[in-house]
Write an enzyme that holds these catalytic residues in place. Sequence first.
Site, PDB file in Angstrom:
ATOM      1  N   THR A 183      14.079  50.359  84.821  1.00 51.40           N
ATOM      2  CA  THR A 183      15.471  50.429  84.348  1.00 51.40           C
ATOM      3  C   THR A 183      16.459  50.589  85.507  1.00 51.40           C
ATOM      4  O   THR A 183      17.651  50.353  85.330  1.00 51.40           O
ATOM      5  CB  THR A 183      15.660  51.639  83.413  1.00 51.40           C
ATOM      6  OG1 THR A 183      15.446  52.840  84.193  1.00 51.40           O
ATOM      7  CG2 THR A 183      14.688  51.604  82.244  1.00 51.40           C
ATOM      8  N   ASP A 220      11.983  49.651 101.157  1.00 49.06           N
ATOM      9  CA  ASP A 220      12.045  50.969 100.517  1.00 49.06           C
ATOM     10  C   ASP A 220      12.159  52.042 101.603  1.00 49.06           C
ATOM     11  O   ASP A 220      11.207  52.292 102.353  1.00 49.06           O
ATOM     12  CB  ASP A 220      10.785  51.193  99.666  1.00 49.06           C
ATOM     13  CG  ASP A 220      10.906  52.466  98.846  1.00 49.06           C
ATOM     14  OD1 ASP A 220      10.793  52.394  97.624  1.00 49.06           O
ATOM     15  OD2 ASP A 220      11.124  53.551  99.449  1.00 49.06           O
ATOM     16  N   ASP A 267       9.640  55.054 101.575  1.00 47.80           N
ATOM     17  CA  ASP A 267       8.295  54.650 102.012  1.00 47.80           C
ATOM     18  C   ASP A 267       8.253  54.422 103.515  1.00 47.80           C
ATOM     19  O   ASP A 267       7.283  54.791 104.186  1.00 47.80           O
ATOM     20  CB  ASP A 267       7.862  53.361 101.291  1.00 47.80           C
ATOM     21  CG  ASP A 267       7.464  53.635  99.847  1.00 47.80           C
ATOM     22  OD1 ASP A 267       7.160  54.798  99.518  1.00 47.80           O
ATOM     23  OD2 ASP A 267       7.463  52.678  99.049  1.00 47.80           O
TER      24      ASP A 267
HETATM   25  C1  PRP Z   1      16.107  55.082  96.690  1.00 51.05           C
HETATM   26  C2  PRP Z   1      17.228  55.456  97.637  1.00 51.05           C
HETATM   27  C3  PRP Z   1      18.317  55.863  96.686  1.00 51.05           C
HETATM   28  C4  PRP Z   1      18.121  54.921  95.526  1.00 51.05           C
HETATM   29  C5  PRP Z   1      19.116  53.808  95.641  1.00 51.05           C
HETATM   30  O1  PRP Z   1      15.437  56.198  96.256  1.00 51.05           O
HETATM   31  O2  PRP Z   1      16.894  56.453  98.552  1.00 51.05           O
HETATM   32  O3  PRP Z   1      18.247  57.206  96.270  1.00 51.05           O
HETATM   33  O4  PRP Z   1      16.791  54.403  95.645  1.00 51.05           O
HETATM   34  O5  PRP Z   1      19.115  53.012  94.524  1.00 51.05           O
HETATM   35  P1  PRP Z   1      20.315  52.946  93.484  1.00 51.05           P
HETATM   36  O6  PRP Z   1      21.563  52.805  94.272  1.00 51.05           O
HETATM   37  O7  PRP Z   1      20.006  51.697  92.688  1.00 51.05           O
HETATM   38  O8  PRP Z   1      20.275  54.178  92.628  1.00 51.05           O
HETATM   39  P2  PRP Z   1      14.152  56.132  95.297  1.00 51.05           P
HETATM   40  O9  PRP Z   1      14.552  56.252  93.868  1.00 51.05           O
HETATM   41  O10 PRP Z   1      13.318  54.947  95.665  1.00 51.05           O
HETATM   42  O11 PRP Z   1      13.399  57.471  95.617  1.00 51.05           O
HETATM   43  P3  PRP Z   1      12.687  57.980  96.965  1.00 51.05           P
HETATM   44  O12 PRP Z   1      13.792  58.230  97.967  1.00 51.05           O
HETATM   45  O13 PRP Z   1      12.032  59.223  96.517  1.00 51.05           O
HETATM   46  O14 PRP Z   1      11.733  56.928  97.442  1.00 51.05           O
HETATM   47  N1  URA Z   2      16.100  51.892  97.535  1.00 48.24           N
HETATM   48  C1  URA Z   2      15.565  51.541  98.738  1.00 48.24           C
HETATM   49  O1  URA Z   2      14.887  52.347  99.385  1.00 48.24           O
HETATM   50  N2  URA Z   2      15.796  50.306  99.198  1.00 48.24           N
HETATM   51  C2  URA Z   2      16.536  49.393  98.513  1.00 48.24           C
HETATM   52  O2  URA Z   2      16.712  48.268  98.999  1.00 48.24           O
HETATM   53  C3  URA Z   2      17.066  49.772  97.265  1.00 48.24           C
HETATM   54  C4  URA Z   2      16.845  51.043  96.806  1.00 48.24           C
END
Ligand code: PRP
Ligand code: URA
Length: 208
Positions: A107, A199, A202
């Site tokens: 989502t 990511d 990661d």
């Molecule tokens: C990533 C990133 C942001 C989000 C951005 O985190 O660090 O928080 O996605 O996406 P958005 O603008 O569409 O909300 P993620 O949810 O992957 O979590 P993580 O940092 O724990 O890997």
């Molecule tokens: N979160 C990430 O870490 N990378 C992207 O490109 C989008 C969301």
Amino acid sequence: MGKLVIFDHPLIHHKLSIIRNELTTPQDFRNAVSEIASLMTYDITKELPTKDVNIKTPVAIAKCKQLTKDVVIVPILRAGLGMVDGILSVIPQAKVGHIGLYRDEKTLEPHEYYCKLPDGVTNANVLLVDPMLATGGSVSYAIHLLKQLGIKKLCYVGLVGAPTGVERIQKDHPDVDIYLASLDEKLNENGYIVPGLGDCGDRLFGTK
Ligand code: PRP
Ligand code: URA
């Protein structure tokens, strides 16, 4: 409308080329993220309020300035953690709060799992940090949470943003300044920033 600042600086461009490179190791990735965060912070904080103070040097009284307000850094877990040390290298006295959010892979909606903020945060200058601004859902949610808790002065600091994310923050929170190292082209069908860097969580922590 809040400011939208996209940094245009040779050092930041150079370090962005390191974090975008898929061959960069987590160690080098972490270092470059941290360095970009500190370079950005030096500029972002140039308007922090100060008060005049008299300081006794070994020679005479010097008229100096000191910060009047606490600075609180609030990273969005996990990836925001990668920016904290870089910001602390410029503002070592800052306190650090944490907001835990993850983005549902299908989502793309943010889900909150943690929130811990320092005492006095409502009167502080808050830097909300998350390297990636994709749909903007996570940052918009975090700003909403911080405002609900009574925080009056905050800005968002990120590394790579997409136009969709910037538009979302400007619509949901027109009063909040946005600082990015780069504004990229678009999102792909999985909600990843293009060209982006993949990511960020990661890559920082070597989890994939
Ligand atoms: C990533 C990133 C942001 C989000 C951005 O985190 O660090 O928080 O996605 O996406 P958005 O603008 O569409 O909300 P993620 O949810 O992957 O979590 P993580 O940092 O724990 O890997
Ligand atoms: N979160 C990430 O870490 N990378 C992207 O490109 C989008 C969301």
